[in-house]
Design a protein around this motif. Structure first.
Motif, short mmCIF file in Angstrom:
data_model
loop_
_atom_site.label_atom_id
_atom_site.label_comp_id
_atom_site.label_asym_id
_atom_site.label_seq_id
_atom_site.Cartn_x
_atom_site.Cartn_y
_atom_site.Cartn_z
N HIS A 57 -8.38 -1.61 -4.81
CA HIS A 57 -8.71 -0.28 -4.29
C HIS A 57 -7.45 0.37 -3.74
O HIS A 57 -6.47 -0.29 -3.45
N GLY A 58 -7.48 1.66 -3.62
CA GLY A 58 -6.33 2.38 -3.08
C GLY A 58 -5.16 2.36 -4.03
O GLY A 58 -5.29 2.06 -5.21
N LYS A 59 -4.02 2.64 -3.52
CA LYS A 59 -2.79 2.68 -4.32
C LYS A 59 -1.94 1.50 -3.91
O LYS A 59 -1.07 1.61 -3.05
N LEU A 60 -2.22 0.37 -4.54
CA LEU A 60 -1.55 -0.88 -4.19
C LEU A 60 -0.66 -1.35 -5.32
O LEU A 60 -0.98 -1.16 -6.50
N MET A 61 0.43 -1.98 -4.96
CA MET A 61 1.33 -2.62 -5.93
C MET A 61 1.32 -4.10 -5.61
O MET A 61 1.41 -4.49 -4.46
N GLY A 62 1.24 -4.92 -6.64
CA GLY A 62 1.25 -6.34 -6.40
C GLY A 62 0.32 -7.04 -7.36
O GLY A 62 -0.17 -6.43 -8.31
N PRO A 63 0.11 -8.28 -7.17
CA PRO A 63 0.42 -9.08 -5.98
C PRO A 63 1.86 -9.61 -5.99
O PRO A 63 2.48 -9.72 -7.02
N TYR A 64 2.32 -9.93 -4.80
CA TYR A 64 3.63 -10.53 -4.58
C TYR A 64 3.45 -11.84 -3.82
O TYR A 64 2.47 -12.02 -3.10
N ASP A 65 4.42 -12.72 -3.97
CA ASP A 65 4.35 -14.03 -3.32
C ASP A 65 4.72 -13.99 -1.85
O ASP A 65 4.27 -14.85 -1.08
N ASP A 110 0.86 -1.18 0.00
CA ASP A 110 0.00 0.00 0.00
C ASP A 110 0.90 1.23 0.00
O ASP A 110 1.57 1.52 0.99
N VAL A 111 0.92 1.94 -1.12
CA VAL A 111 1.82 3.08 -1.30
C VAL A 111 1.45 4.23 -0.37
O VAL A 111 2.33 4.94 0.13
N GLU A 112 0.16 4.43 -0.12
CA GLU A 112 -0.28 5.54 0.75
C GLU A 112 0.06 5.28 2.21
O GLU A 112 0.55 6.15 2.90
N LYS A 113 -0.21 4.07 2.68
CA LYS A 113 0.03 3.73 4.09
C LYS A 113 1.44 3.22 4.35
O LYS A 113 1.85 3.07 5.49
N LYS A 114 2.16 2.90 3.25
CA LYS A 114 3.53 2.38 3.34
C LYS A 114 3.59 1.12 4.20
O LYS A 114 4.41 0.99 5.10
#
Length: 58
Positions: free
Chosen positions: A21-29, A6-10
């Motif tokens: 939703h939100g500013k998310l990067m992923g998915p990651y394992d 979550d880029v906003e909440k770090k």
């Protein structure tokens, strides 16, 4: 299980479902991969920039 950054909440978010939703990067394992999302993205962008320069300059 998938992990997202979550880029906003770090912070790393864990979810079985797709997170759109939100500013998310992923998915990651793994949580570690998610924690390093920004660094990974920066490295990939730098490599793509180098590849593009080579392509453009033949």
């Amino acid at each position: 299980m998938a992990y997202w950054y979550d880029v906003e909440k770090k912070e790393v978010v864990e979810s079985d479902r797709g997170m759109f939703h939100g500013k998310l990067m992923g998915p990651y394992d793994t949580p570690e991969q998610a924690r390093n999302a920004l660094e990974t993205a920066a490295q990939r962008t730098a490599q793509w920039d180098k590849d593009n320069e080579k392509w453009d300059n033949g």
